[in-house]
Design an enzyme around this catalytic site. Sequence first.
Site, PDB file in Angstrom:
ATOM      1  N   ASP A  69      55.227  50.475  20.453  1.00  0.00           N
ATOM      2  CA  ASP A  69      55.163  49.303  19.577  1.00  0.00           C
ATOM      3  C   ASP A  69      54.467  49.630  18.249  1.00  0.00           C
ATOM      4  OD1 ASP A  69      55.553  46.705  18.842  1.00  0.00           O
ATOM      5  OD2 ASP A  69      53.929  45.881  20.046  1.00  0.00           O
ATOM      6  N   ASN A  73      65.252  42.297  21.843  1.00  0.00           N
ATOM      7  CA  ASN A  73      65.337  42.949  20.525  1.00  0.00           C
ATOM      8  C   ASN A  73      66.671  42.679  19.820  1.00  0.00           C
ATOM      9  OD1 ASN A  73      63.362  45.881  21.467  1.00  0.00           O
ATOM     10  ND2 ASN A  73      62.742  43.986  20.468  1.00  0.00           N
TER      11      ASN A  73
HETATM   12  C1  FPP Z   1      58.807  48.811  18.327  1.00  0.00           C
HETATM   13  O1  FPP Z   1      58.269  48.574  17.041  1.00  0.00           O
HETATM   14  C2  FPP Z   1      59.982  49.614  18.252  1.00  0.00           C
HETATM   15  C3  FPP Z   1      61.253  49.248  18.602  1.00  0.00           C
HETATM   16  C4  FPP Z   1      61.591  47.968  19.240  1.00  0.00           C
HETATM   17  C5  FPP Z   1      62.379  50.142  18.271  1.00  0.00           C
HETATM   18  C6  FPP Z   1      62.706  51.326  19.112  1.00  0.00           C
HETATM   19  C7  FPP Z   1      61.808  52.471  19.146  1.00  0.00           C
HETATM   20  C8  FPP Z   1      61.928  53.573  18.382  1.00  0.00           C
HETATM   21  C9  FPP Z   1      62.911  53.723  17.290  1.00  0.00           C
HETATM   22  C10 FPP Z   1      61.056  54.723  18.669  1.00  0.00           C
HETATM   23  C11 FPP Z   1      61.865  55.924  19.042  1.00  0.00           C
HETATM   24  C12 FPP Z   1      62.726  55.763  20.240  1.00  0.00           C
HETATM   25  C13 FPP Z   1      63.961  56.308  20.401  1.00  0.00           C
HETATM   26  C14 FPP Z   1      64.642  56.245  21.723  1.00  0.00           C
HETATM   27  C15 FPP Z   1      64.666  56.996  19.326  1.00  0.00           C
HETATM   28  P1  FPP Z   1      58.431  47.147  16.371  1.00  0.00           P
HETATM   29  O2  FPP Z   1      59.631  47.139  15.499  1.00  0.00           O
HETATM   30  O3  FPP Z   1      58.411  46.092  17.438  1.00  0.00           O
HETATM   31  O4  FPP Z   1      57.124  47.111  15.503  1.00  0.00           O
HETATM   32  P2  FPP Z   1      56.356  45.811  15.013  1.00  0.00           P
HETATM   33  O5  FPP Z   1      55.871  45.088  16.247  1.00  0.00           O
HETATM   34  O6  FPP Z   1      55.233  46.392  14.212  1.00  0.00           O
HETATM   35  O7  FPP Z   1      57.324  45.016  14.193  1.00  0.00           O
END
Ligand code: FPP
Length: 238
Positions: A13, A61
């Site tokens: 996160d 998401n």
């Molecule tokens: C969380 O940060 C991240 C996600 C929901 C996106 C997916 C994760 C990645 C891209 C990391 C790498 C993984 C792979 C498999 C390539 P957020 O967007 O919820 O952050 P925030 O809470 O600060 O908005």
Amino acid sequence: MEQYPKHIGIIMDGNGRWATERNLPRMEGHKAGAKNLKRLLKHILKKDIPCVSIFAFSTENFRRSQEEVQALMTLFMNYFDKELSFLIKQNVRVCFSGRAKPLPEGVLKNMRKLEEMTKNNGPKTLNICINYGGQDELVDAVKAISEEVQAGQYAIEEIDRNTIEEHLYQKLPPLDFVIRTSGEQRISNFMLWQSAYAEYYFPKVYFPDFDEEAFDESLMVYQNRNRRYGGDNEKKNS
Ligand code: FPP
């Protein structure tokens, strides 16, 4: 002797906030997170930790902007094709947890390819939760079990914890330790069944900055926890 978790979960996160704090588009945070994940996996693989589960994308998401979802799907598609190929050589089995629908075909294709190419690897396993929800995993298990009961394969009275476990998306050991970066203290529907007795840790650092050193610090926290499994005998992990 150091006691390592047999199964560790990472809720990655804080990518968005990492980017926003740098006046960058959110997608730059996801790219930085993806780069960090590769570095981190290489580090974890050197340790005696047989199983790692990561939360890449929750069913919720999909409610994000269409632009962010599409860019993330492209990132995943390329990542599963190229960036994780080092796992094939390192003998790691890759599996995925979650529902196929509505993941784009390009992502699904590369997921299947990676699973196929690593299916005989092991014992180390990387489980990637994508379009995943812990409650949905249990709903899907209940549906599958109900169908088998209806088909006369076993009786309702025979259903026990093993039956549920056998119908989860993947057969994995229970989670010993779950890390959620960015300081948020929530489980957010991550592997609810598997984390029944897991220790939790919530480091403040955003995922792109959760480096090898931060991971090792987290492991030390785990090793100093007492795990009682509902009993009264104090069993320290280290
Ligand atoms: C969380 O940060 C991240 C996600 C929901 C996106 C997916 C994760 C990645 C891209 C990391 C790498 C993984 C792979 C498999 C390539 P957020 O967007 O919820 O952050 P925030 O809470 O600060 O908005």
